[in-house]
Design a protein around this motif. Structure first.
Motif, PDB file in Angstrom:
ATOM      1  N   LYS A   1      38.017  40.421  36.320  1.00  0.00           N
ATOM      2  CA  LYS A   1      39.118  39.492  36.071  1.00  0.00           C
ATOM      3  C   LYS A   1      40.066  40.048  35.007  1.00  0.00           C
ATOM      4  CE  LYS A   1      36.367  35.413  37.280  1.00  0.00           C
ATOM      5  NZ  LYS A   1      35.757  34.160  36.795  1.00  0.00           N
ATOM      6  N   ALA A   2      41.254  39.452  34.936  1.00  0.00           N
ATOM      7  CA  ALA A   2      42.265  39.865  33.968  1.00  0.00           C
ATOM      8  C   ALA A   2      41.668  39.903  32.568  1.00  0.00           C
ATOM      9  CB  ALA A   2      43.449  38.905  34.008  1.00  0.00           C
ATOM     10  N   GLY A   3      41.994  40.971  31.825  1.00  0.00           N
ATOM     11  CA  GLY A   3      41.494  41.149  30.468  1.00  0.00           C
ATOM     12  C   GLY A   3      40.316  42.073  30.372  1.00  0.00           C
ATOM     13  N   ASP A   4      39.600  42.259  31.476  1.00  0.00           N
ATOM     14  CA  ASP A   4      38.403  43.093  31.437  1.00  0.00           C
ATOM     15  C   ASP A   4      38.763  44.570  31.617  1.00  0.00           C
ATOM     16  OD1 ASP A   4      35.735  43.632  31.154  1.00  0.00           O
ATOM     17  OD2 ASP A   4      35.089  42.526  32.939  1.00  0.00           O
TER      18      ASP A   4
ATOM     19  N   ALA B   1      27.980  39.416  35.750  1.00  0.00           N
ATOM     20  CA  ALA B   1      29.036  38.733  36.493  1.00  0.00           C
ATOM     21  C   ALA B   1      30.359  38.893  35.762  1.00  0.00           C
ATOM     22  CB  ALA B   1      28.686  37.256  36.641  1.00  0.00           C
ATOM     23  N   ALA B   2      31.463  38.822  36.536  1.00  0.00           N
ATOM     24  CA  ALA B   2      32.786  38.966  35.928  1.00  0.00           C
ATOM     25  C   ALA B   2      33.033  37.808  34.973  1.00  0.00           C
ATOM     26  CB  ALA B   2      33.854  38.999  37.016  1.00  0.00           C
TER      27      ALA B   2
ATOM     28  N   HIS C   1      36.386  34.914  27.592  1.00  0.00           N
ATOM     29  CA  HIS C   1      35.057  35.336  27.127  1.00  0.00           C
ATOM     30  C   HIS C   1      34.923  36.856  27.074  1.00  0.00           C
ATOM     31  CE1 HIS C   1      32.458  31.499  27.332  1.00  0.00           C
ATOM     32  NE2 HIS C   1      33.708  31.200  27.047  1.00  0.00           N
ATOM     33  N   VAL C   2      36.061  37.550  27.132  1.00  0.00           N
ATOM     34  CA  VAL C   2      36.058  39.012  27.006  1.00  0.00           C
ATOM     35  C   VAL C   2      36.587  39.393  25.628  1.00  0.00           C
ATOM     36  CG1 VAL C   2      37.074  41.164  27.852  1.00  0.00           C
ATOM     37  CG2 VAL C   2      36.348  39.416  29.473  1.00  0.00           C
TER      38      VAL C   2
ATOM     39  N   VAL D   1      31.429  49.107  35.847  1.00  0.00           N
ATOM     40  CA  VAL D   1      31.518  49.062  34.389  1.00  0.00           C
ATOM     41  C   VAL D   1      30.648  50.218  33.912  1.00  0.00           C
ATOM     42  CG1 VAL D   1      31.986  46.600  34.177  1.00  0.00           C
ATOM     43  CG2 VAL D   1      29.621  47.387  34.179  1.00  0.00           C
ATOM     44  N   MET D   2      31.112  50.907  32.872  1.00  0.00           N
ATOM     45  CA  MET D   2      30.391  52.073  32.375  1.00  0.00           C
ATOM     46  C   MET D   2      29.549  51.687  31.172  1.00  0.00           C
ATOM     47  SD  MET D   2      31.339  54.494  34.434  1.00  0.00           S
ATOM     48  CE  MET D   2      30.851  56.027  33.626  1.00  0.00           C
TER      49      MET D   2
END
Length: 689
Positions: A362-365, A2-3, A8-9, A349-350
């Motif tokens: 979300k922002a930051g990811d 989940a995003a 938390h990133v 996502v790789m």
């Protein structure tokens, strides 16, 4: 997956010299987290991160790969980059997308050239930094020497948060200086075992903790005053300030371990999640117009493209750092560079080479989006198109090679591949030199060129060869001369007749000038332009060695014509004959292009570079120094002598030197150079080329 929320990133870019163990650290983190069933390794070709055929063959990282690692309720995006100087452009653009640069340093070799270069770049970016000293279990590994070298190179703000229990064959595990516990990785249970610090290591652990407290206390003025007055920092105070001290670069943490046996890896991941900066705490991205943008998931969506690749199966893949808002499939954003809309299809996502669908980011990811129409590295996408991240200043490629397809029918495919490669990698330039009729590929070095040629054959089925770059020599004259050009041809019907007298004069820096001095109608005015054209054609062909002629003033001052047989073709031919006849008497010479260079090296290499330049017929114009204490040598040298200087400078300075170069002006070539060029030209003509 989940995003995750922005806080938390953790975006961690692994940087440093090739061979230090960046990829093995990423592989160890994947394995320890349970993300992979085995520990992948580069050397056996079974790495999750180094999956490209060229990486498997060469056994080192070429392009950035990503591992999204779940740890507790955090998502750690590990970005594994190349430590090879030819691929520094990809590494730098990846660094721009992260909040923390983890410098992986070999415990035997210490911090090397690429580590130092990338450290300086991280400082320019105001990127938080940490160090992981790897391979502490190897023969000749030395913890104290490693720390001394780091302090000498990067300053006193580095301090260990883990220290080794033993080194080389005696290495057992690490001591966590923050929590004052010992950690052993137990392969039987697949995790670290935490115990009290063994008595032989307690004194050194307490000394390391004191150093840690000295630095971290600077993050809070009130606490610093208490600490200076002799009041100890509590465990709660220390842990409460660590993230601030790291984010503000007051303190640079140093970790130690061995990725191959996974000692010190889980402890590292714990500290990444707990103390390393999250995207919101990193600060703001600089915009092209001077403004800044903060990472904020409550704002309107925006993203920055830091990498673009073309996958032979999936097509174009764009690697995005989400700057604001939440991205979702189907969303349309405007590219600030092109002003056009880009539609986000699927979001990935790789995991190495494996894409995994996600519903949002979300922002930051960091995510990957396939098949964006025109987006390339450095672009910014937003709802309004008014947001544009300031472009990163990348090193200029200075290693030119000429490329041609083995089969002429493949020229279009070759051009398409090279254009696509240059679009994906901003350190590649493709140009066409119309003077020499060559396609020039300018790259960072021969390894990058070799990799491109291999990919060309694998992906496009095109075989290409590299040929020497032709130096754009010129020819001119050194004195004035006159000669007649006479062309007469009779074929039974109407013939051809042209007769002109030409005067050639040197015109330094003037290019070409044609003057009509005909009086009394010796040559009709309508035929004078044909004389001019004939002279220009002869100048393009050259006289001595086939190089274009420059800086000549040509006057036509006499001649004759036939009322029937004279025409434009006849006078063009006569002009060519007259021009060559005059050149023979005008002291023709070959001019070689000159390069102005600024070579920046450590003081210990300055003498070597100066000696080398003298062997290349160069001269030292002057010297200077920069803020880093390096010597800048200003040089004037024939361009032909330094076309491949990238390779030579790396060899002479062990990779630490750099230079800029600009081709400006021409000077007369010496006799031996002129002789070789004329002989090569005559041999080529004899072969019918």
């Amino acid at each position: 997956m989940a995003a995750p929320a922005t806080e938390h990133v953790r975006n961690i870019v692994l940087v440093g010299q090739d061979g230090a163990g960046k990829t093995s650290l990423a592989e160890a983190m994947l394995f320890v987290s349970g993300k992979t069933p085995r520990m992948g390794t580069t050397h056996d070709g079974k790495s999750y991160m180094d999956y490209d055929p060229e990486e498997i063959k060469r056994k080192f990282t070429i392009g950035t790969s990503i591992a999204p690692i779940p740890y507790r309720d955090y998502k750690i995006n590990v970005l594994d980059t190349s430590g090879h100087p030819d691929f520094i452009g990809d590494t730098l653009t990846t660094m721009q997308s992260a909040e923390m640069a983890m410098f992986v340093v070999d415990a035997v070799a210490g911090p090397q050239v690429m580590t130092t270069k990338l450290w300086r770049e991280a400082e320019k970016m105001r990127l938080s930094r940490a160090v992981y000293i790897n391979h502490i279990d190897r023969e000749n590994a030395n913890w104290d020497t490693s720390m001394a070298l780091l302090h000498a190179r990067f300053g006193s703000r580095l301090a260990p948060v883990t220290i080794p229990m033993g080194v080389a064959e005696n290495f057992e595990g690490v001591i966590d200086v923050i929590r004052m516990k010992a950690h052993y990785y137990d392969k039987n249970v697949g995790s670290e075992v935490v115990v009290d610090i063994p008595e032989p290591y307690r004194e050194v652990a307490e000394a390391a903790r004191e150093k840690l407290c000295d630095l971290v206390a600077e993050a809070d003025d009130e606490l610093m005053m208490k600490y200076l007055e002799g009041e100890p920092i509590t465990q709660e105070e220390l842990e409460g300030l660590l993230d601030k001290a790291i984010a503000q670069e007051i303190f640079i943490p140093v970790f130690v371990g061995s990725t191959i046996i996974m000692q010190g890896v889980q402890n590292l991941m714990e500290d990444i999640a707990t103390y390393f900066p999250h995207p919101r705490s990193h600060g703001r991205y600089q915009m092209a117009g001077g403004e800044t943008i903060a990472i904020d998931e409550t704002k309107r969506p925006a993203a920055f493209v830091f990498k673009s690749v073309t996958d032979p199966f999936v097509g174009r893949l764009s690697f995005l750092k989400v700057l604001a808002g939440v991205l979702e499939p189907g969303m349309e954003l405007i590219n600030a560079r092109t002003g056009k809309k880009e539609r986000l299809g699927r979001l990935y996502v790789m995991m190495g080479k494996e894409p995994m669908d996600v519903k949002s980011a979300k922002a930051g990811d960091i995510i990957v989006v396939p098949k964006l129409a025109e987006a390339k590295a450095g672009d910014t996408l937003s709802q309004t198109g008014e947001i544009a991240v300031e472009p990163l200043e990348l090193p200029e490629p200075l290693y030119p090679v000429a490329v041609e397809a083995v089969n002429k029918k493949d020229e279009d495919k070759l051009g398409t591949f090279l254009a696509r490669s240059a679009e994906a990698d901003p350190t590649i330039r493709i140009s066409r030199n119309e003077d020499t009729h060559q396609t020039i590929l300018t790259a960072m070095g021969d390894t990058q060129v070799d990799m491109l040629m291999n990919r060309l054959k694998e992906q496009s089925g095109v075989e290409a060869r590299l040929v020497p770059v032709r130096v754009p020599y010129r020819e001119t004259i050194r004195k004035s001369a006159e000669a007649q050009g006479r062309h007469k041809k009779q074929t039974g019907g109407a013939g051809q007749f042209g007769d002109c007298w030409l005067r050639l004069e040197p015109l330094p820096g003037g290019g070409y000038e044609f003057v009509d001095e005909i009086k009394g109608g010796a040559i009709p005015g309508g035929l004078i332009p044909a004389v001019d054209k004939g002279v220009q054609e002869a100048m393009r062909e050259g006289f001595l060695a086939g190089y274009p002629m420059v800086d000549i003033k040509c006057a036509v001052f006499d001649g004759s014509y036939h009322p029937v047989d004279s025409n434009e073709m006849a006078f063009k031919t006569a002009a060519r004959i007259g021009f060559r006849a005059a050149c023979e008497k005008a002291n023709p010479v070959i001019l070689e292009p000159m390069a102005s260079m600024d070579v920046t090296v450590g003081e210990e290499y300055a003498g070597t570079i100066m000696g080398d330049i003298s062997t290349r017929r160069g001269r030292i114009v002057g010297t200077d120094s920069n803020d880093a204490g390096e010597t800048i040598i200003r040089i004037r040298v024939p361009y032909a002598e330094v076309i491949t200087y990238t390779k030579d400078l790396r060899s002479l300075t062990r990779g630490s030197g750099s230079y800029t170069i600009e081709v400006e002006g021409y000077e007369e070539a010496p006799h031996d150079v002129t002789k070789k060029l004329i002989e090569a030209y005559q041999a080529s003509r004899a072969e019918g080329k």
